[in-house]
Design a protein around this motif. Structure first.
Motif, short mmCIF file in Angstrom:
data_model
loop_
_atom_site.label_atom_id
_atom_site.label_comp_id
_atom_site.label_asym_id
_atom_site.label_seq_id
_atom_site.Cartn_x
_atom_site.Cartn_y
_atom_site.Cartn_z
N SER A 174 0.84 -1.19 0.00
CA SER A 174 0.00 0.00 0.00
C SER A 174 0.87 1.25 0.00
CB SER A 174 -0.90 0.01 1.25
OG SER A 174 -1.52 1.28 1.38
N ILE A 175 0.44 2.25 -0.76
CA ILE A 175 1.20 3.49 -0.83
C ILE A 175 1.26 4.20 0.52
CG2 ILE A 175 -0.69 5.06 -1.42
CD1 ILE A 175 2.82 4.97 -3.05
N THR A 176 0.34 3.86 1.42
CA THR A 176 0.32 4.50 2.74
C THR A 176 1.22 3.78 3.74
OG1 THR A 176 -1.60 3.20 3.46
CG2 THR A 176 -2.04 5.30 2.38
N GLU A 177 1.73 2.61 3.38
CA GLU A 177 2.62 1.85 4.28
C GLU A 177 4.05 2.37 4.17
OE1 GLU A 177 2.58 -1.84 5.52
OE2 GLU A 177 0.40 -2.07 5.52
N GLY A 178 4.84 2.05 5.16
CA GLY A 178 6.23 2.45 5.13
C GLY A 178 7.08 1.52 5.96
N THR A 179 8.37 1.84 6.00
CA THR A 179 9.33 1.07 6.79
C THR A 179 9.85 1.94 7.92
OG1 THR A 179 10.03 -0.20 4.85
CG2 THR A 179 11.53 -0.17 6.74
N ASP A 180 9.57 1.55 9.14
CA ASP A 180 10.00 2.33 10.30
C ASP A 180 11.51 2.21 10.45
OD1 ASP A 180 10.39 3.61 12.73
OD2 ASP A 180 8.56 2.80 13.62
N GLU A 181 12.20 3.32 10.26
CA GLU A 181 13.66 3.33 10.33
C GLU A 181 14.19 3.42 11.76
OE1 GLU A 181 15.39 2.74 7.75
OE2 GLU A 181 14.08 3.21 6.06
N GLN A 182 13.28 3.56 12.72
CA GLN A 182 13.70 3.69 14.13
C GLN A 182 14.73 4.81 14.26
OE1 GLN A 182 12.33 1.63 16.64
NE2 GLN A 182 10.97 1.01 14.98
N PHE A 183 14.42 5.94 13.65
CA PHE A 183 15.37 7.05 13.58
C PHE A 183 14.66 8.35 13.89
CE2 PHE A 183 17.52 10.36 10.94
CZ PHE A 183 18.73 10.39 11.61
N ILE A 184 15.28 9.16 14.73
CA ILE A 184 14.76 10.48 15.07
C ILE A 184 15.60 11.53 14.35
CG2 ILE A 184 14.30 12.15 16.90
CD1 ILE A 184 14.02 9.80 18.84
N LEU A 185 14.96 12.32 13.50
CA LEU A 185 15.66 13.39 12.79
C LEU A 185 15.43 14.70 13.54
CD1 LEU A 185 17.31 14.33 10.37
CD2 LEU A 185 15.16 14.67 9.13
N GLU A 186 16.50 15.24 14.07
CA GLU A 186 16.46 16.50 14.79
C GLU A 186 17.80 17.20 14.56
OE1 GLU A 186 15.97 15.58 18.94
OE2 GLU A 186 17.37 13.90 18.84
N GLU A 187 17.96 18.35 15.15
CA GLU A 187 19.19 19.11 14.92
C GLU A 187 20.43 18.30 15.28
OE1 GLU A 187 21.24 23.40 16.16
OE2 GLU A 187 19.21 22.91 16.84
N ALA A 188 20.37 17.54 16.36
CA ALA A 188 21.53 16.75 16.81
C ALA A 188 21.89 15.61 15.86
CB ALA A 188 21.26 16.20 18.21
N THR A 189 20.93 15.18 15.01
CA THR A 189 21.21 14.08 14.09
C THR A 189 21.25 14.54 12.63
OG1 THR A 189 18.84 13.48 14.02
CG2 THR A 189 20.24 12.32 15.62
N GLY A 190 21.33 15.86 12.42
CA GLY A 190 21.57 16.34 11.07
C GLY A 190 20.51 17.22 10.45
N LEU A 191 19.39 17.48 11.14
CA LEU A 191 18.35 18.34 10.58
C LEU A 191 18.89 19.74 10.34
CD1 LEU A 191 15.32 18.68 9.83
CD2 LEU A 191 14.93 19.39 12.21
N LEU A 192 18.64 20.25 9.12
CA LEU A 192 19.10 21.59 8.76
C LEU A 192 17.91 22.54 8.70
CD1 LEU A 192 21.53 20.59 5.85
CD2 LEU A 192 22.16 21.17 8.22
N GLY A 193 17.87 23.51 9.58
CA GLY A 193 16.77 24.46 9.60
C GLY A 193 15.47 23.81 10.05
#
Length: 275
Positions: free
Chosen positions: A195-214
């Motif tokens: 299903s196009i609504t399904e995904g793969t949980d990467e168990q990853f938090i994207l924030e400034e400390a892990t590389g989020l830009l702006g």
């Protein structure tokens, strides 16, 4: 971003009659890797600077290419597929070899011709009355020689009158997949059906400390809305990745719809659209 993630890694593996590995330890390498959730294979471009003439002559159209990137302590596959073209040009003192790669395998030209053909990819395939969709899908995937990464069908309809494959096999496959309420797309060069609504949980938090830009920017188009997000290059962010975002604007879990990885000049980043 924590100090342990600094130290960029780019690995290009080429395999055919000739196997070779090129890394940014020895060469300047740039790339652009687009990705999205439609069924058309994307084109990845890799540029390697100042290869020897021997290496250039051994990299050929049809070879397998696997591109990995990230950081010393954390890198992974961005895409893989077959080389579609190789061109070397000069820019001042530099000799630049541009390699274009089609992700996964391109089956769009495979057609059904006749029932007497000896080519298993060209057989006229007729399925009996009462055949379920998953049986048809697996048969067509096998006929095309597809290496399927995952198949998860929301529904599995029965074709009461049977089903006959004619013309372009990939079009027939896409039709049956649509009947199942699923979509077909590439994920890191591997074909996925779900299903196009399904995904793969990467168990990853994207924030400034892990590389989020702006801060992620909100968007709304057609029937979807979400955010456009920019980060330092992150191999976990790809088609249908489920990631948690923590920022001033976006907070929660989101699914990646499309984006691209880029290494060019000082840029080493990933840009994605999440919904």
């Amino acid at each position: 971003m924590s100090n342990e993630l600094f130290g960029r890694v780019i690995k290009v593996h080429v395999e055919g009659d000739y196997k070779a590995d090129f890394t940014n330890d020895n060469f300047h390498i740039e790339f652009e890797v687009p990705f999205d959730d439609d069924s058309t294979p994307n084109q990845t471009t890799v540029e390697i600077f100042n290869l020897s003439s021997t290496s250039i002559n051994r990299i050929k159209k049809g070879n397998i290419l696997i591109l990995q990137a990230g950081y010393r302590s954390d890198y992974g596959i961005l895409s893989q597929g077959k080389i579609s073209s190789v061109l070397t040009s000069r820019d001042g003192v530099d000799k630049i070899t541009t390699i274009n790669m089609t992700e996964g395998q391109d089956y769009s030209g495979v057609k059904v011709t006749s029932a007497t053909s000896t080519d298993k990819k060209s057989l006229k395939i007729a399925f009996a009355k009462g055949t379920k969709a998953d049986v048809i899908i697996r048969k067509l995937v096998s006929a095309l020689g597809i290496r399927l990464g995952e198949m998860k069908l929301p529904k599995n309809p029965v074709y009461k009158s049977g089903y006959t494959v004619t013309g372009n096999i990939l079009n027939n496959l896409a039709e049956v997949i649509k009947d199942c309420g699923a979509s077909l797309y590439y994920r890191r060069g591997t074909l996925v059906i779900r299903s196009i609504t399904e995904g793969t949980d990467e168990q990853f938090i994207l924030e400034e400390a892990t590389g989020l830009l702006g801060s992620p920017e909100p968007f709304e188009e057609d029937d979807s809305k979400g955010y456009t997000v920019s980060s330092l290059l992150q191999h976990r962010l790809t088609t249908a990745s489920i990631v948690q975002i923590k920022s001033k604007t976006a907070n929660g879990k989101y699914r990646v719809k499309k984006g691209k990885h880029t290494a060019s000049g000082s840029d080493f980043k990933t840009e994605v659209t999440v919904i």
